[in-house]
Design an enzyme around this catalytic site. Structure first.
Site, short mmCIF file in Angstrom:
data_model
loop_
_atom_site.label_atom_id
_atom_site.label_comp_id
_atom_site.label_asym_id
_atom_site.label_seq_id
_atom_site.Cartn_x
_atom_site.Cartn_y
_atom_site.Cartn_z
N ARG A 280 0.84 -1.16 -0.10
CA ARG A 280 0.15 -0.10 -0.04
C ARG A 280 0.81 1.28 0.08
O ARG A 280 1.62 1.41 0.88
CB ARG A 280 -1.00 -0.01 0.99
CG ARG A 280 -1.91 1.17 1.18
CD ARG A 280 -2.82 1.19 2.15
NE ARG A 280 -2.36 1.09 3.51
CZ ARG A 280 -3.17 1.44 4.67
NH1 ARG A 280 -4.45 1.31 4.59
NH2 ARG A 280 -2.63 1.57 6.03
N ASP B 277 -1.96 -3.61 12.44
CA ASP B 277 -1.71 -4.15 11.20
C ASP B 277 -1.29 -5.57 11.25
O ASP B 277 -0.46 -6.25 12.00
CB ASP B 277 -0.16 -3.61 11.03
CG ASP B 277 0.36 -4.11 9.51
OD1 ASP B 277 0.71 -5.17 9.24
OD2 ASP B 277 0.45 -2.93 8.60
N ASP C 38 2.20 -7.16 10.55
CA ASP C 38 3.02 -7.06 11.84
C ASP C 38 2.71 -7.82 12.99
O ASP C 38 3.54 -8.15 13.79
CB ASP C 38 2.93 -5.52 12.47
CG ASP C 38 3.49 -4.63 11.32
OD1 ASP C 38 4.34 -5.16 10.49
OD2 ASP C 38 3.48 -3.33 11.38
#
Length: 209
Positions: free
Chosen positions: A104, A200, A203
Site C-alpha cells: 500500500r 496491522d 506486523d
C-alpha cells in the site's frame, strides 16, 4: 450488505477478541489466526462442487458424496494473507495455491503490484482470495481484477475483519464476489486502518513493527 457473511460463531468471536488484544504476542496471534481460519474456511467452502461415487463401507455399497471438478485455488494477498492461507490449507489440502504481491502506498493508500503467480485453468476452479483485513478494499479489488483477467469466474473473498468502506467498495467493483468475514467493524481512521480492528495484521503475524 449483499453478498456479505459475518461468521458470528462463539468460537470465532472468542478467538478474534484475543487477536484484537494488544497484549497477545505474535506466536499466539498466529495460532489463533490459524484456528479461526479453519472455522471461516468451513463457511467459505460451503458451495464447493460435489457429486457422488460408489464406495464400499464395512456394511454395504453406497453412493457417497465427494468433491468434483477442478481443485479449488487459494490465492493469498502477500504478506498477511499467508496467515489465513495456512489454516485454510489444513482444511482443503488438495487446493492449488497462488500469490499476489501488493503493498500500500502510504500517501495514496492505493495498491502497488510487485508479484503475481497463480494456478492454471482458473476458469475451471473456485478461487478463494484470502487477506486478514478488508480496509479500503483497494488491494482486494486490484487482486480480484487481476484474477478475472487471468480467467477466474467463480471467486470468493475471505478476511478476518472488514470495514464498511471496504465492503462497499468491493461490492461496487465486484458485486459478483461473496465476502466472508469474522467481523464488520466501525470504520477506518485517517490512515486507512480499521477500528477498533487489531492493528496491522502482517506486523501482528510476523512480529514486525
Amino acid at each position: 450488505m449483499k453478498h456479505l457473511t459475518v461468521v458470528d460463531h462463539p468460537l470465532v468471536q472468542h478467538k478474534l477478541s484475543h487477536m484484537r488484544d494488544v497484549q497477545t504476542p505474535s506466536h499466539q496471534f498466529r495460532q489463533l489466526l490459524r484456528e479461526t481460519s479453519h472455522l471461516l474456511a468451513y463457511e467459505i467452502t460451503r458451495n464447493l462442487k460435489s457429486g457422488t461415487r460408489e464406495i464400499d463401507t464395512p456394511m454395504q455399497q453406497m453412493e457417497a458424496p465427494v468433491l468434483t471438478g477442478r481443485r479449488p485455488a487459494l490465492v493469498s494477498i502477500l504478506r498477511a494473507g499467508n496467515g489465513l492461507l495456512d489454516g485454510v490449507l489444513d482444511l482443503v489440502p488438495m487446493a492449488r495455491v497462488g500469490f499476489v504481491g501488493l503493498y500500500r502506498d502510504e500517501e495514496t493508500l492505493k495498491p502497488v503490484q510487485y508479484y503475481f503467480k497463480v494456478p492454471e485453468q482458473l476458469d475451471q476452479r473456485q478461487v478463494i482470495v484470502v487477506d486478514p483485513m478488508l480496509a479500503t478494499g483497494h488491494s482486494a479489488i486490484a487482486t480480484i481484477s487481476l484474477l478475472k483477467e487471468a480467467g477466474a469466474k467463480d471467486l470468493r473473498f475471505l478476511c478476518l475483519v472488514a470495514a464498511p468502506d471496504g465492503v462497499a467498495a468491493m461490492q461496487d467493483a465486484h458485486p459478483d464476489v461473496p465476502i466472508v468475514t469474522a467481523a464488520l467493524d466501525k470504520g477506518l481512521n485517517e490512515n486507512g486502518y480499521i477500528y477498533p480492528g487489531l492493528g496491522d495484521a502482517g506486523d501482528r503475524i510476523f512480529g514486525t513493527d
